[in-house]
Design an enzyme around this catalytic site. Structure first.
Site, short mmCIF file in Angstrom:
data_model
loop_
_atom_site.label_atom_id
_atom_site.label_comp_id
_atom_site.label_asym_id
_atom_site.label_seq_id
_atom_site.Cartn_x
_atom_site.Cartn_y
_atom_site.Cartn_z
N ARG A 95 0.42 -1.09 -0.05
CA ARG A 95 0.01 -0.18 0.19
C ARG A 95 0.69 1.16 -0.49
O ARG A 95 1.98 0.96 0.91
CB ARG A 95 -0.96 -0.19 1.44
CG ARG A 95 -1.85 1.49 1.38
CD ARG A 95 -3.11 0.96 0.01
NE ARG A 95 -4.10 1.98 0.88
CZ ARG A 95 -4.48 2.61 -0.10
NH1 ARG A 95 -4.56 2.28 -1.55
NH2 ARG A 95 -5.90 3.42 0.31
N THR A 371 -9.60 0.62 -9.43
CA THR A 371 -8.95 -0.15 -8.91
C THR A 371 -8.83 -1.58 -10.28
O THR A 371 -9.30 -1.59 -10.56
CB THR A 371 -9.23 -1.02 -7.38
OG1 THR A 371 -9.50 0.04 -7.02
CG2 THR A 371 -8.25 -2.02 -6.60
N THR A 389 -3.50 -0.13 -7.67
CA THR A 389 -4.73 0.88 -7.73
C THR A 389 -3.83 2.26 -7.46
O THR A 389 -2.88 1.65 -7.39
CB THR A 389 -6.16 0.83 -6.82
OG1 THR A 389 -6.99 1.90 -6.73
CG2 THR A 389 -5.38 1.75 -5.16
N ASP A 413 -7.80 8.60 0.85
CA ASP A 413 -8.11 7.50 1.52
C ASP A 413 -8.11 7.97 3.26
O ASP A 413 -8.56 6.82 4.02
CB ASP A 413 -7.33 6.01 0.73
CG ASP A 413 -8.48 5.64 -0.87
OD1 ASP A 413 -9.25 6.35 -1.05
OD2 ASP A 413 -8.19 4.53 -0.93
N SER A 442 -7.74 0.83 3.42
CA SER A 442 -7.87 -0.18 2.28
C SER A 442 -9.60 -0.41 2.20
O SER A 442 -9.22 -1.28 3.16
CB SER A 442 -6.73 -0.29 1.24
OG SER A 442 -7.52 -0.94 0.29
N SER A 443 -10.03 -0.34 0.96
CA SER A 443 -11.10 -1.95 0.65
C SER A 443 -10.66 -2.43 0.14
O SER A 443 -11.67 -4.06 0.05
CB SER A 443 -12.35 -1.16 0.40
OG SER A 443 -12.84 0.03 0.99
N GLY A 463 -13.68 -1.48 -6.93
CA GLY A 463 -15.04 -1.05 -7.29
C GLY A 463 -15.00 -0.01 -5.68
O GLY A 463 -16.01 0.35 -5.43
N GLY A 464 -13.62 0.83 -5.64
CA GLY A 464 -13.79 1.83 -4.57
C GLY A 464 -14.45 0.85 -3.43
O GLY A 464 -14.15 -0.23 -2.42
#
Length: 562
Positions: A95, A371, A389, A413, A442-443, A463-464
């Site tokens: 990340r 992403t 992403t 984010d 993050s998702s 897809g956020g």
């Protein structure tokens, strides 16, 4: 007799997105499923050459940086979940990080108010990229083939060119239209003679090829040190950014223990913080395990209500508790993923009435829509689930023309305004406030489900903020409702994220009667064309067959197996 009219390509793609038609691909020796079929083929070739799943993932990821610039990247970051052939599972966190000069009030004006767009569209929205470091760590620890052999296919694609497709053409039309003042993105989609690229043209990216060559020759140092790092730092300084050579030199990917859960005999492995995906996924699967699903029909009012209520609770919990694990040492991960916690949470669900999301409490809004995810399975049973992403589509839409790649805008984010949580989804809780070298929450939810200690399902999605929920529903469809992977990917998806208190749903897949019934229970519904773009593989151990499927919402995606 009249000759039937041909359906224009864009119209056909629209129809496919409405009716969600997906094909599946079978293989016995190896499979790669990504958002670009040509990149999937690159990964498949690596498998055919004797590479393992990690090798194929590295090659596919670098290829996507060429073929899918909206999300494939070397200027962003992400996560890997890896299960080896004997069932040992680990994760790699690459990340992005906040620069050393970042502060928790960097997006506020002198009155303490959030400056609109500053955390998403300004140069200070760019986080320190992690992709190259993550791929290099994965290869160094678990790869098989030489590093240079894995980067070279992407160099060849960038240097020699590949066929410019309709998806890229649509982006080119957007970024080169009259009145667009983004000079970098305007030039990005032009030929050497200045003309805008057209479908069918051969698109060459020589600057990107040069950057990739440095990475091929010097590994991680080819990006974080030397000429590439020097050019990044200089570009940042000249344009008002805060990322320096020191930021790049200090960046390291981290190997972390996966989040682990179970569901009716299956074992679920997913990403730990700074991803919230694994914790929320396991929590929601635990909640569904509390329900008597044999009496709840898929797509029924009871099903949608229960799924939405599980989502509501998981998203509230992630907002309150989750952030970068290196900055939040007391996150209650074991509690959130425990069966007992789910049992207590489930008691608060009324099957006849919607709960209410309290805007004075918690909720989240993370990760841009563009992403990308891919899944890999090799002949020995090694599996990779990788999601990475740039945040927004084409990230920050900024970059150095000398380097040929686009920077992320992942700093958006972080929670931008300490202590301010609003019903529209803006969060101000402490675990995810900006701090130097901190990774933003993050998702992303790359996931591997195992059966009898071997990979059974490899899945993930872009897809956020919807990523967690689309992966959750696909896993539930395969494990509980025994759907084929392509059917589970294309089945109805809904999304609830606690705040705002709304169920988003794929409008062509939910009946009017079900919508009316849900509204009478107190739910607020909002239609959308599509949720997620899943890439998955299942393994039939009895027949030794891999089945791969890519979401029809990804028109250039595809599975490549052999």
């Amino acid at each position: 007799m009249k000759t039937p009219k041909r359906i224009p390509l864009l119209a056909l793609l629209f129809l496919l997105s409405i009716f969600k038609i997906s094909a599946q691909t079978y293989a016995k020796n190896g499979m790669v499923v990504s958002s670009n079929l040509e990149s999937s083929k690159v990964g498949r070739t690596i498998l055919q050459q004797g590479g393992n799943a990690i090798d194929a993932a590295v090659a596919t990821a670098f290829s996507l940086a060429v073929t899918l610039p909206s999300a494939g990247n070397i200027g962003g970051g992400g996560f890997i979940v890896f299960m080896d052939s004997i069932g040992k599972t680990t994760t790699i966190d690459f990340r992005e990080k906040a620069p050393l000069a970042a502060t928790n009030d960097m997006y506020l004006n002198k009155d303490g108010e959030l400056v609109k767009g500053s955390n998403h569209t300004s140069i200070k929205a760019i986080g320190v990229p992690g992709t190259v470091a993550g791929l290099y760590m994965a290869h160094k620890k678990y790869g098989k083939l030489p590093w240079k052999d894995l980067v070279q296919p992407a160099i060849d694609q960038a240097k020699n060119g590949f066929i410019f497709n309709w998806s890229l053409y649509r982006a080119a039309q957007r970024f080169t239209k009259e009145g667009n003042d983004n000079a970098f993105m305007d030039a990005y989609f032009r030929k050497e003679n200045g003309a805008v690229l057209e479908p069918g043209d051969n698109w060459k990216q020589p600057q990107l090829a040069a950057t990739l060559t440095a990475i091929r020759d010097k590994g991680k140092d080819g990006f974080y040190k030397g000429e590439v790092a020097k050019k990044i730092a200089l570009w940042m300084k000249e344009n008002g950014g805060i990322i320096t050579k020191k930021d790049l030199k200090k960046y390291e990917a981290i190997e972390r223990k996966p989040i682990e859960g179970t569901y009716k005999g299956y074992t679920i492995y997913s990403m730990p913080p700074p991803s919230s995906g694994g914790v929320a996924l396991v929590e929601m699967m635990n909640l569904m395990e509390q329900a008597d699903l044999k009496d709840i029909e898929f797509n029924s009012t009871a099903y949608v209500h229960l799924v939405a209520e599980a989502m509501r609770r998981a998203f509230a919990d992630r907002a309150e508790h989750l952030g970068d694990a290196d900055f939040n040492l007391d996150m209650p991960l074991e509690k959130l993923t425990s069966k007992e916690f789910a049992k207590q949470r489930f008691k608060g669900i009324d099957m006849k009435k919607a709960s209410v999301s309290d805007s004075t409490k918690f909720g989240q809004l993370y990760d841009g829509q563009n992403t990308t995810h891919f899944s890999v399975l090799d002949k020995d049973g090694n599996a990779v689930s990788l999601t990475y992403t740039l945040e927004y589509s084409y990230g920050s839409r900024m970059g150095s023309e000398e380097l040929g790649f686009i920077f992320n805008n992942e700093m958006g984010d972080f929670n931008p305004q300490p202590g301010i949580t609003k019903g529209n989804g803006q969060i101000g809780t402490a675990p995810n406030l900006v701090a130097p070298e901190k990774r933003m929450l993050s998702s992303m939810s790359p996931t591997i489900v195992a059966k009898d200690g071997k990979p059974y399902l490899v899945i993930g999605s872009p897809g956020g903020r919807t990523i967690i929920n689309t992966v959750f529903q696909t896993v539930l469809g395969v494990l509980e409702y025994e759907m084929r992977i392509d059917k589970a990917i294309e089945a109805l998806k809904i999304h609830h994220q606690w705040l705002p208190d709304i169920i988003r749903y794929e409008k062509h897949l939910l009946s009017p009667d079900t919508r009316d019934a849900l509204e009478s229970m107190g739910h607020t519904l909002k239609p959308t064309n599509n949720l997620g773009s899943l890439m998955g593989i299942t393994w039939d151990a009895e027949n030794k067959v891999m089945t791969g499927a890519s979401d029809s919402s990804s028109p250039d995606g595809g599975a490549a197996g052999y």
